[in-house]
Structures are given as C-alpha cells and as structure tokens.
Design an enzyme around this catalytic site. Structure first.
Site, PDB file in Angstrom:
ATOM      1  N   LYS A 118       0.588  -1.103  -0.013  1.00 55.17           N
ATOM      2  CA  LYS A 118       0.001  -0.090   0.189  1.00 55.17           C
ATOM      3  C   LYS A 118       0.770   1.344   0.126  1.00 55.17           C
ATOM      4  CE  LYS A 118      -2.547  -0.887   3.822  1.00 55.17           C
ATOM      5  NZ  LYS A 118      -2.091  -2.127   4.275  1.00 55.17           N
TER       6      LYS A 118
ATOM      7  N   MET B 290      -6.370  -4.969  16.898  1.00 52.61           N
ATOM      8  CA  MET B 290      -7.977  -4.893  16.931  1.00 52.61           C
ATOM      9  C   MET B 290      -8.628  -6.255  17.565  1.00 52.61           C
ATOM     10  SD  MET B 290      -8.723  -1.971  15.909  1.00 52.61           S
ATOM     11  CE  MET B 290      -7.374  -1.214  16.336  1.00 52.61           C
TER      12      MET B 290
ATOM     13  N   CYS C 233     -11.412   2.042  16.925  1.00 49.09           N
ATOM     14  CA  CYS C 233     -10.248   1.217  17.044  1.00 49.09           C
ATOM     15  C   CYS C 233      -9.370   0.996  18.105  1.00 49.09           C
ATOM     16  CB  CYS C 233      -9.201   1.504  15.568  1.00 49.09           C
ATOM     17  SG  CYS C 233      -8.329   2.927  15.668  1.00 49.09           S
ATOM     18  N   MET C 234      -8.950   2.113  18.649  1.00 44.28           N
ATOM     19  CA  MET C 234      -8.050   2.216  19.945  1.00 44.28           C
ATOM     20  C   MET C 234      -8.561   2.597  21.427  1.00 44.28           C
ATOM     21  SD  MET C 234      -5.559   1.154  18.487  1.00 44.28           S
ATOM     22  CE  MET C 234      -4.169   1.195  19.457  1.00 44.28           C
TER      23      MET C 234
ATOM     24  N   GLY D 155      -3.665   1.247  14.874  1.00 43.21           N
ATOM     25  CA  GLY D 155      -4.066   0.995  13.833  1.00 43.21           C
ATOM     26  C   GLY D 155      -3.852   2.145  12.546  1.00 43.21           C
ATOM     27  N   GLN D 156      -4.467   3.336  12.972  1.00 46.02           N
ATOM     28  CA  GLN D 156      -4.420   4.307  12.022  1.00 46.02           C
ATOM     29  C   GLN D 156      -3.126   5.218  12.248  1.00 46.02           C
ATOM     30  OE1 GLN D 156      -8.491   6.109  11.177  1.00 46.02           O
ATOM     31  NE2 GLN D 156      -8.680   5.271  13.401  1.00 46.02           N
TER      32      GLN D 156
END
Lengths: 376, 774, 209
Positions: free
Chosen positions: B90, B363, B179-180, B400-401
């Site tokens: 990616k 996650m 997510c967190m 995650g982000q």
C-alpha cells in the site's frame, strides 16, 4: 597468624546459638564463625546494614576475609573488627528488625542473611527447608538486583542414575561444548573458568596428557591430531567426597556429585584428591555480565557462586533433572556426547556400554567414574 | 501521465529504476536495501521530500519523488528507524490514488436532490450559516463533529478548539473510538498514562513475539518484516495466538487458536500459571504494583443512551490469587478450546526469566466487548513477571491508524478529552482556556456522545448537524443498517469533507473537497509515540483545501476569527507551536518543529534533545522522579495497577438459528473502507472485491464451493458475498471471516453495535450470523 | 604366657575385623563397581516420571523400529520447500539416466564418494521423483532416507539405531527422539569442513606462562 589462632580458639562449644552441625556454619574462609564470642559494639543502622550485606551471600562491595587474611598486613585490632562481621549480622539483624528507621527492605535483607548464615547442611534438610532456602536466595537476588530468577531444589528422581559416554572418533575439537557450558552454568568470565577441557593430542602417542594441548586456537580438526574432552566424571566412588572436611560435597541418589556452595570452606582438599582435574576453585569473585546470566537455576547447580568456593560440572543438574540434556550434549554438533539413565535398560547410554568398546580413565584407582569413552 | 516531463526516455529510466527498487524491496530485508538506496539511483530532476505514510499505524517514513509539481515516485525513507527504507504494497502505491478520475475537486451542495458544483467560499458560507442557525434554534449540543485518526495533528487541534473552545460543545468524537479506545482505557486504568511505554527498538531485543489476535503480516507488514528478520538473524520466535489461521500464523513458529471472546480466560490462566509456578517477580510486584477490581456484568451498550461508570475497589495479592483459582488451565481448556499444554507453553514463555517477551496486539483485543479488561489482563502478565519498560520486554499496543496516537489521543478529539487531560477536570479546563484564550466557562464539563452514541443521536434526531472529516462512517460503523437511514433523514444536515466520493458523501448535504495527504503539510503520530512532519509536496487540483483551513474559515464566518489568528501559508506551524504548550514537561514534551523537519520524526517525550524510548524506567526516562527504578508516574502513588478481570461471554453468541461467529477485518491490499486503495489500479486488481472465508468442513456441509455467492445475514441485516475456501485465511469451524473494505458488500450492515462499557469501542469481531446459498 | 597369647589373639581378631570393615562401601548399598550397581538396581526398573514429551512437543516426529529398537525421528518431507518433486518434474526425466546431468538442479554439486561410485541416479528414483531408490531398484520413502544411507554405511547405521552415532533431540528421557542422517549430513556433500573452535582460554595462557 593471629587470625588463625583466633580460629582455633573460637571453635569453642560454649555457643549460645544452637547449630545443627559441629563444623563451621558459615561458608567463609575468613576465620570462622565468631558467634561464640558476643562482642557488642554499637554501630549505626547504616553500619549494621553494611555489615549485614558484607557477609551476605554474594557480597559485592568489600573484600572478604580471604584477601584480608592472606594479602593484607594489618594490625590485630582492625583484623578482629572485620572478623566479627559475622557476629554482627546476628546483633545487627536483631537490632534492625526492631529498629524503626531502617527500611523494610534492608530489614528483610538482614533477615534473609541471618537465616542463610545459620541454615544447616543441604544434605540434612528436608524438602520444606530446601524450598525455604531457595525462596530466600531468590528473594535476596530480587532485592539486590530487581530481577527475577527461577531456582529449583528438585531432588533426584528414583530409578535414575546418570551416565555419560564420549565418542573420541567424533570429537573434532570444536569446543562448542565448552562455550555452552560456560553460558549455561554462569561461570566466571574474568578467569575464563571452564568445567570442560578438550585435549588435542598427537595421533599415535595414545593418551599422553603430558603433551596434550587444551588451549589450542587454530582450525580444527588439525591434521595428525585427535581430540577428547574431560570434565568431572561423577564417580560412583568419589575421592573428593571422602576427603571433604566439612561434607560440603556428596554424591546424590541419581549419581551426581554435587557441591553446596554455602557449606564449602574453600580448603581445596577435593581439588587435590580428584585424579581427573574435575574441580575448579573460585580464586576471585565470579562475575557474569547481567545479560548473559542464565536465570533458570538449581541450588546445587548453576546458581551464582561466591569467592572462595569450589565448583564443577554438575551434568547440568538444572536441566537433567527436568529431563533435558546437559548443555554440552545439546551443543555438540557431531553428536559425540551421549547422556542418559543407566538404570533404563533401553536407554542409548546402556546400548553404548553394551555394544561399543568402552573404557574409562584411571580405572585402577577404583573411583568408578560414570563417564565412558569409546571410538567408532 | 501528463506530457509535462523532461524527456520520455529519462522518465522511463527513472520508472524502471523505481520499479526495480520496488520489486527488490519486496524481496530483500530493508536494512540491506537502504544502503543501496543511499548509494544512488540516478536522481535526475526528481525532488525527494520526506513524510510519513498515509496508511497504517506503523508510520513508515516515505520519500516522495516530485517532478514538475507532480508526485511520480515513492520510496521508503532509509533514515527512518521505523522501516529503514522498506515499505509495503500500500505504501509504495499510495500516491497513485490522487490520479483517480472521480476525485472531488470542487465543493458540491445538494439542491433539489442533485449535487451542484459550488465555489468553495459559497459552500463554506452555507456550512457556517447552517451551523449558526442550528445552534440558535436547537442549542449548542445539536451540532456535532466526527473526525478521524487519519486527520493531521493541526486538523484535530483546530476541530477540538472550534467545538470545545469556540462553540462550547463536547459533541466531538472520532473514528479512533472504533479502533483504539479500549487500548486507551487499558493504559489509563493500568498506568494512568496513555500510549506504549516501549518503542520499535524492542523488536531488536525480544526473544519471543507473541501476537494476541492480530494479523501483523497483513496489517503491520513492515513491522512483521522486522520480526521475520530477527527470527532469521537471532532465532527469535513468533507465536501467533488468534481465532483463525492467517498469513501471520503460517510464518509463526507456533499457532494457537482459541474460541472467540475466551482470550480473557486464557490470559487469566496464564496469570494463574505464573503465580502458581513461582514465576512472579515478587519484589517488582511489591514495589511497583497495586491490585484493584472493578464492576462486572456491565452489559454491552446495546441500548440507546446506555451509561456506565466503573467503580474500582482495592484488593490485595491474596484476593487476586484466590480469584484466579477459577482460571487454572485445566478449568478453562474446554471453554477456550486451547489445550492445557498450549496454555502452559505460553505461560512458560512469560515465566522464563531468561527470555525477553514482546506482546503485540491490535484490533482482536481492542474491538472487544471487554476490550479494556483484555488490555488490563495482558498488562497483568507483564507486571507480574516484571517484564516491562526495558528493551525487549514490552507489552506493545499497536495502533491501527496513522495518527490515532498523534491526533486522536494526544490532541484529544474525543467527547471527554482536551489536548491535556479531560473535560471533567476543572484544572485541565483552566489550562485549555488559558492557551485557547477563551473564558473557562465556555468549555463544557460533561462529555456527551461517543461515536456509536453520536450516530444513534443522529438517528433519534437529537443531533441536527454533523460534519465528518477524513472518515467514512457509513461503511465503518457497526450496524450501518441503522445508521444509514438515520443520516439520510431530513432532520440532520450532513457535511462531509473527503477526497473521494463515498457512501457517506452520498447522503451529504454539502460535500467539501479535501486535500489529500501530500497536498497539504501536516504532522502524524504513530504507534511508538513518534511524531513526524511533512511539508506540502504538490498542489491539489481544483479547489481542494486542507481540512484545518476549512474549519478555520467556517469558524471565522461564525465570528470566532480571533481564536484562529493563523495565516493560510503557515497555519500548520503556528497551530503546532500553540499545541505544544499543552504538553510541556518531561512527561510529554513534544519535539520542536525544527527537529521534526530535519529528522525522520522524534519520539515524545522529547527532553533535552533526546527522545525517551522507554518510559517509566528511571534508566531511560528523565520524567521518573521518585528515585525508584521504575516510576509509573501516571498514577499518583507511582505504582501500576493489576486489575482483577473475569471472563464474560459475548453479547450475541451463535445459536440454532444463527449458527456462525462472524469475524471482520482487513486485508493487506486495502486500507479500511477502500476509498483510496480501491482507486489504485494495482491494488484493486490484486483484491477486487470482498469475500467470506469458510472452514472447508463448514462449506462442504452447506454445499458451498469456492467462489459461490452466499448470503450472510444476522438479526440486523444481510450481505451477499462470494465464498472463499482455503485461500488467504482459514477460520476455525463455526466461524466465518469477511473483510470490510468493499462498499458494495457492506458487511457492517450485519455487525452488532455492542461495545465495551468502559471504552465504548464496538466489537466488530463477534456476532451471530447464518449463511445461505444464493 | 597365656595372657600374652590372649592379648595377641584379641589383637589379631580386632585387626581382622578392622580390615574387613575398612573396605570402603557405599552407605546404602555395597557394590564393588558401578556396573554391578547398574545391574542390580535396574532389575526392578519400572520407568520414571521424567519424560521428553515437553521438549519434543510441536516437532514433526514419527516412529521407526530398526534393529528391534523403537524411537522417533523427524519427518523430512515437510522440511523440503520444493517437496513433491513431481510438482515440477511431471514426467520422469529420461535424461537422468545419462551422464549428461548438468541441466537439472545445476547448483547441486555431488561431493559424495567419487564419480565412479555415485551420481544422481544412485539415490534418486527417476521413475517416481518423490522417492529415493535402493541399490536393487526398490522405492524408498523420503522420510526414511536412512534406509538408503545404510546400504553402504552399515556400521554407522547400526550405531545410529543404538544411539552411538548421531544426536538426540533435546532430552535424555523416553520416548527417545533422535536425528536422522540427513539432519546433519547434506546427502550431496556429507563431509564437514574444518572450522575455528568456539572458545579460547586466554586465562590459561597466562597461567602457563
């Protein structure tokens, strides 16, 4: 020397403190346990603590009696002062336990040192006492360094008798076994202590130990030479056990000859008695870099030793009693080392003894070593 | 490619070189590769500019090659200690998305059902007026903003100041809640301070990497490459502990599978083993840990307006030990479907004092109805053995982000947070008021809606205006089957700032064209507390504008211009310098901008010119002040907390009618909802659509073959997907897995909006579904 | 005199008693050599609790019985990346039968006996490339490649079944797990080069000087 005189005098039976054995209770060469002569000196809490740490297991800061006795010239007064360090633990621990100002940690440290000072011979302990001493040692290590270790006091298993076989044709002199042993058993790096010696001998001259080289450093195997290794052979009739004046070394039920480092006085009589150069002495305080310390330990095996005690190969008691091969067996890339239970008729060690032409060193001395050699 | 190139020949040469580097990068470890990069491929007229990657929380450093104002190449930044010159698939292709034909270049306003192109200033006027109107008619709490863990730090800061300082509402939340949040709640309950105490350098020292329910090979690929490198070089071991077999499991030394939700029980069983085998580092626990327990049977947040507040009570070690008696490996083995041997194996790894262990999770642990508890349990294991805050011994909560740490958590774009501290604390409000130059009464003291509740409020009509930015909630929220009709309602005016059209922008009243990553300057903060800065590299097309500037423009139109006295050219720098003041002090000092511009990022706390890599350890952390070896200064007494947390079952478990567990997640090719990566031809071709993974026995029992269309339905909605058997991943029997990147196969219509009561993070990994052939 | 005689006898008896009891015996049992001890004590051997299972757990091992000895050895097929040879070599290569063998697996040089004794087809089965073949042309499964080696190396094979050749895996306890030939010896080049030893004791050099 005056200190020695002190030593003779103080083996006095007018002891107020009950001890389980008539021989000296502390593991020090510094002139014995002077608990028989209470000398009440008023010291500050810090000094108490210092004294407690001084004589504790693995003291780190001050010279102990060995150097004082043999190296340093000093007057009677200061020597006497230092020699009562042992005694001061008792008085000091008692005082600091009741003191309000010293921290609970130093109190605990002093408590541990007090108990360790007066524990009996490991051979005579029952399982509860063994696990108690192991807990104390683990705790002491945690308090000193903040790191955790696993110490085991696992006893010998029934129907187990450890035996070892060494294949001379296979040994190529790689010394991987020596390296692995040093790392596994937390041996002193400064003096490069090695339990295992690998001897490089010339072909055609037989086992000529006089001309063997154990300190070679060139590509191996070298032309025209062969290699074989020696270490403690864990004799079944060990001369070292017989001569120990304090019974700090003995043969366990499963055949391992072990040393209780807290009981050894460092007289090195066993070193003289061993015909195979199996035993090593700590002339200086053994030091191992923190990251390399093997934290899976056994009381009779690879726990941290102190200056002035004997040590030797234990067939990696911390591994073998758990079922693993000793470090040397595991490390040997050629499979020259064979280890197992002699009482199991189906074990590989028994097959070797029954099917290969095996021999032992210095058979005529009657030591009955449990370490056989053979060739392909 | 357009024709404005120096010469076709030299361009092709450069492309070939880049392609070769790309191919080589995927084959060789990044460390060797970096030096080859530095040795030089002919630079030509490419201008290489540094920045962080747009995608995941690893935060790789990238170099973008710009030629004549166009971004034409990407390579890994060899100076970045994060990735050392390596990127993932990616990362290498990210700049291609801005070439997409349906890029939003102009503002669009919905008039009579169709979107009309509008000049940006007019669109911003409409937004500002609508916002003012709504506030006047319905009050401050009728407007809301939903930002992102992919927003830059200045964007998050401006949003927070705008909503909380200017308007005076706490209706600000972000997708990092999804997510967190559990990780944050775990940090705060155990340590009192957010964000991991270790850093990526732990990978170089650990002997064991234990992953808890996450698929690092696909989700944090560059870090996984580092783990594989250590495996080859030093013999480090990777243990994969998960509910399904993934690419990570196949590369791991051991793969241990467990029944969904029972990770709580296994974690407790490991603690039981540690205590009962005497592996506890007693002096560490006595000196640095307290014991606590909280409320149990808390519910799952399924009802609207669900409220929960935990009540901690102090306990001691003996209580905790007695509690763990129910969690011996023998007792939990049947429930968890993990063998006693495997549990003891895991426990022995943590218990062996010779071994350095790194626990990694994302996650699987966070998107969990008891996510906070699960985070606590993993910390318990590391605290009991004292394996924490030193090189190699590290419970590492992966993010995650790309900027969930930097923006969402550190700037605090949550309903209850401020850039420093929380809205409930008067001292924190006073500090914010001082730096923002607003009266302290303006900042509201009660939190309002977290993400799930915010969209429930939109559905109920309580929120009448919502502005989403860099986020796609109508694909990423759980139970989108409820929230989509909610957002379509007339009662709510929806403003969407985005780069591409998405299902969320399909329901918008105003669509604002946002600048993409390299079309604006900004800062991101990654998992290991590293803040990275980049300058604008190319101009955006049409009227695209950086999000931060759009907030500022709207704020100005609403009369708050004096609170945002920033210049258009330099607003990022000015905002960052204002923001830095919040975190001054050894515990959280942010690096000055000059350092960030020169280096490939700096880790906070940045004290006296040095990044603090390991926190709470007096040897490495200058913020430790109590003279002890470890100082958990997030808690008032300097001690971390070991929480007693039980196992509780999931809210919706498979039954006769709905017999399968549904697990959702991602794949390596696509980022989140796919709005960017599905517009990159290479990535789209590699993974064109979603699918549903089956265990071969389940598929055979249902008569489903590979590729067949099936309908996955729950009590809430359904979704039609092609089946995938023995392809990328292998679920256990009775479980299916669906990736959520495909907006045409909206699996979130099916998921359940249950969440962890403490953190409010939804559980995307467990609900009950049935499968039918179509 | 009688008293003298009496004393003399007494001393004589004491001497004998002392001599008899001065023989060094073990405290618990009286054996003259360790082999006697082993014989005696292993008569009632029933097995012990310590086992190798915790250590060999997770490894792919299977049981073989050779020379009436049963033990575990590691599987081989799962450790060769390109195993199932037939995935690439779909047809038996007749070329293997000839001397012109440079084309297949060009990077493998055979350094095992000389060219007169061994070439590729000595061991590899050209009819079924997933298997090996014996001297008489019978198929040998790749997991049991020791059967092939034992054709020439009988002595090492016999020693290996007993445990005197080769290495044990992890533990000395039962069940016995041992390495096979190919775990140490590369069949295409089974010999080992010289190398430098692992440790040099500088302290001893000092002492010797």
């Amino acid at each position: 020397m005056s200190d020695n005189k002190k030593k003779w005098f103080t083996l006095n039976l007018n002891s107020k403190h009950k001890q389980t054995s008539s021989s000296c209770g502390c593991g020090k060469t510094s002139g014995g346990c002077n608990s028989h002569q209470p000398k009440k000196e008023e010291l500050s809490n810090d000094a108490f603590f210092e004294a407690a740490v001084d004589a504790s297991i693995g003291d780190e800061r001050h010279k102990d009696g060995f150097d004082q006795v043999f190296d340093v010239k000093m007057d009677r007064r200061s020597a006497f002062k230092k020699l009562t360090a042992s005694l001061l633990i008792g008085a000091g621990a008692a005082a600091s336990c009741t003191s309000v100002t010293s921290s609970s940690e130093s109190k605990e440290k002093a408590q541990i040192d007090w108990e360790e000072q007066f524990k009996g011979n490991y051979k005579l302990m029952d399982d509860k006492e063994k696990s108690a001493t192991v807990d104390r040692l683990v705790r002491s290590y945690q308090l000193r360094t903040g790191k955790n270790i696993n110490m085991s006091s696992k006893n010998a298993e029934e129907d187990v008798l450890f035996g070892y076989a060494f294949n001379i044709s296979k040994c190529q002199g790689y010394m991987d076994c020596v390296s692995a042993c040093v790392e596994e058993n937390n041996q002193d790096r400064n003096s490069e202590m090695q339990y295992i010696r690998i001897h490089e001998m010339k072909d055609g001259k037989g086992f000529n130990f006089n001309e063997a080289d154990d300190n070679y450093y060139h590509e191996v195997p070298a032309e025209g030479h062969f290699y074989m290794g020696t270490q403690c052979f864990h004799c079944d009739n060990p001369p070292c056990v017989e001569v120990c004046p304090v019974q700090a070394t003995w043969r366990e039920e499963d055949g391992l000859v072990v040393v209780d480092y807290d009981w050894c006085v460092g007289c090195r009589y066993c070193m003289a008695a061993c015909p195979y150069d199996g035993r090593r002495f700590n002339w200086s305080k053994p030091e191992v870099p923190e990251e390399e310390i093997n934290k899976n330990q056994h009381y009779l095996g690879n726990r941290m030793r102190k200056k002035g005690v004997m040590e030797k190969c234990t067939f990696c008691v911390q591994r073998s009693r758990a079922g693993k091969n000793p470090a040397c067996v595991e490390a040997c890339p050629t499979g020259a080392r064979i280890f197992g239970n002699l009482l199991d008729p189906n074990s590989t060690i028994r097959w070797v003894l029954e099917n290969k032409k095996v021999f032992r060193l210095k058979e005529d001395l009657g030591t009955e070593p449990k370490f056989w050699y053979f060739m392909d | 490619m357009s024709a404005s190139l120096s010469s076709r020949r030299s361009f092709i040469k450069k492309m070939a070189a880049t392609a070769a580097m790309t191919a080589a990068a995927t084959m060789f470890p990044g460390i060797v590769f970096a030096s080859e990069q530095l040795a030089g491929v002919p630079e030509g007229s490419l201008d290489w500019k540094k920045g962080p990657c747009r995608f995941c929380g690893v935060g790789c450093g990238i170099l973008v090659g710009v030629e004549n104002g166009k971004a034409v190449a990407v390579k890994g930044d060899p100076n970045s200690s994060v990735n050392k010159g390596l990127l993932c698939v990616k990362g290498y292709h990210q700049i291609m998305c801005i070439q997409a034909k349906d890029r939003l270049e102009h503002a669009l306003v919905k008039k009579n059902g169709t979107y009309v192109k509008t000049p940006i200033n007019e669109a911003l006027d409409i937004v500002a007026n609508k916002m003012k109107e709504t506030i006047e008619k319905h009050g401050k709490d009728s407007v809301a903003m939903y930002t992102s863990g992919q927003s830059t730090i200045p964007e998050g800061y401006v949003a927070s100041k705008f909503m909380k300082g200017a308007i005076g509402t706490n209706n600000l939340d972000c997708n990092a809640r999804l997510c967190m949040a559990s990780a944050v709640a775990g940090f705060l309950t155990t340590f009192g301070a957010d964000e991991p105490m270790g850093c990526y350098e732990d990978f170089d020292y650990a002997d064991y990497y234990i992953t808890w329910g996450n698929n690092m090979a696909e989700m944090h690929p560059v870090l996984f490459s580092r783990m594989l490198e250590e495996k080859n070089r030093r013999g480090a071991k990777i243990i994969d502990f998960a509910t399904r077999t993934t690419r990570s499991s196949m590369a791991a030394d051991r793969s241990i599978l467990f029944e969904p939700q029972t990770d709580l029980a296994v974690g407790n069983a490991i603690c039981y083993e540690i205590i009962n085998n005497g592996w506890v580092n007693k002096s560490f626990v006595e000196k640095y840990c307290n014991f606590s327990k909280g409320l149990t049977k808390m519910g799952y947040g399924l009802e609207d307006k669900y409220k929960f507040k935990d009540k901690p009570t102090k306990i001691n070690f003996e209580d905790y030990k007695a509690f763990l008696e129910d969690y011996s490996p023998e007792k939990v083995s049947k429930l968890t479907k993990v063998s006693v041997k495997d549990i003891k194996y895991l426990a022995a790894i943590y218990g062996d004092p010779n071994k350095k262990v790194m626990s990694l999770w994302c996650m699987g642990v966070n998107q969990h109805t008891r996510g906070t508890w699960m985070n606590n349990i993993i910390y318990n294991i590391h605290l009991l053995t004292g394996k924490i805050s030193e090189p190699g011994n590290s419970p590492f909560s992966l993010t995650g982000q790309p900027s969930a740490c930097g923006t969402a958590r550190e700037v605090g774009t949550f309903t209850h947070k401020l850039p420093k501290g929380v809205v409930m604390n008067p001292k924190h409000r006073a500090k914010a008021a001082k730096i923002w130059k607003v009266p302290v009464e303006k900042i509201p003291s009660k939190p309002t809606y977290h993400a799930t509740e915010m969209f429930r409020a939109v559905d109920r009509g309580d929120i009448k205006f919502i502005w989403t930015q860099a986020v796609n909630p109508l694909v990423s929220l759980p139970r989108t089957s409820r929230f989509r009709p909610g957002m379509e309602k007339e009662s709510c005016f929806v403003v969407v700032s985005d780069v591409f059209p998405t299902p969320t922008s399909d329901v918008a009243d105003v669509i604002l064209p946002a600048s993409w990553h390299i079309e604006k300057s900004g800062l991101y903060g990654n998992s290991e507390r590293r803040t990275q800065h980049w300058d604008q590299m190319v101009e955006g097309p049409g009227e695209t504008t950086p999000d931060a500037w759009m907030f500022i423009e709207v704020a100005k139109r609403m009369g708050y211009g004096d609170l945002f006295p920033y210049s258009k050219e330099n607003h990022v720098e000015e905002i960052y310098n204002e923001y830095r003041q919040f975190h001054a002090g050894k515990k959280h000092e942010m690096a000055p901008l000059e350092v960030l511009k020169k280096e490939s990022g700096a880790i906070w706390p940045y004290v006296d010119g040095k990044s603090t890599q390991w926190r709470f350890n007096a040897k490495y952390d200058p913020a430790c002040s109590n003279g002890e070896e470890f100082h958990f200064y997030g808690k008032p007494d300097g001690k971390a907390v070991i929480w007693q947390r039980p196992y509780e079952p999931a809210p919706e478990m498979p039954d006769n009618e709905y017999p399968f567990w549904l697990n959702t997640g991602r794949v390596i090719e696509h980022w989140h909802t796919g709005s960017m990566t599905r517009r990159i031809p290479v990535l789209h071709k590699a993974m064109p659509h979603a699918y549903v993974e089956f265990h071969p026995d389940d598929a055979a029992a249902l008569g489903i073959r590979n590729g067949a269309k099936v309908k996955v339905s729950s009590r809430r909605g359904s979704c039609i997907l092609p089946a995938s058997i023995n392809e990328r991943g292998l679920p256990t029997k009775g479980q299916i897995f669906v990736p959520f990147f495909d907006e045409n196969m909206l699996i979130n219509d099916v998921t359940l909006d249950a969440f962890c009561p403490i953190s409010k993070e939804p559980d995307y990994k467990k609900c009950a579904v049935k499968v039918e052939k179509v | 005199m009688k008293i003298h005689r009496y004393i003399y006898n007494l001393t004589y008896c004491l001497l004998i008693v002392i001599l008899m009891t001065s023989c060094k015996h073990d405290k618990e049992h009286e054996y003259h050599s360790v082999t006697d001890k082993i014989e005696a004590e292993s008569k009632n051997y029933k097995g012990i609790k310590t086992s190798s299972e915790t250590f060999i757990d997770g490894m792919n091992l299977f049981e073989v019985t050779e020379n009436e000895i049963t033990f575990l050895i590691p599987t081989r097929k799962d450790k060769i990346k390109s195993y199932k040879c037939t995935e690439c070599h779909t047809q038996p290569l007749a070329k293997m039968q000839t001397n012109d063998i440079k084309k297949a697996h060009w990077n493998i040089k055979i350094n095992h006996a000389d060219a007169n004794t061994m070439n590729c087809v000595t061991c590899h089965n050209s009819d079924n490339m997933n298997d090996l073949k014996s001297i008489t042309g019978h198929s040998i499964d790749l997991n049991k490649s020791y059967k092939l080696c034992s054709q020439c190396h009988q002595k090492q094979y016999k020693d290996w079944t007993g445990g005197a050749h080769g290495k044990r895996i992890e533990s000395w306890a039962n069940p016995r797990a041992s390495m096979t030939c190919v775990n140490c010896h590369n069949p295409h080049s089974p010999g080992f080069d010289t190398k430098w030893p692992a440790r040099f004791n500088t302290q001893k050099v000092k002492e010797r000087k």
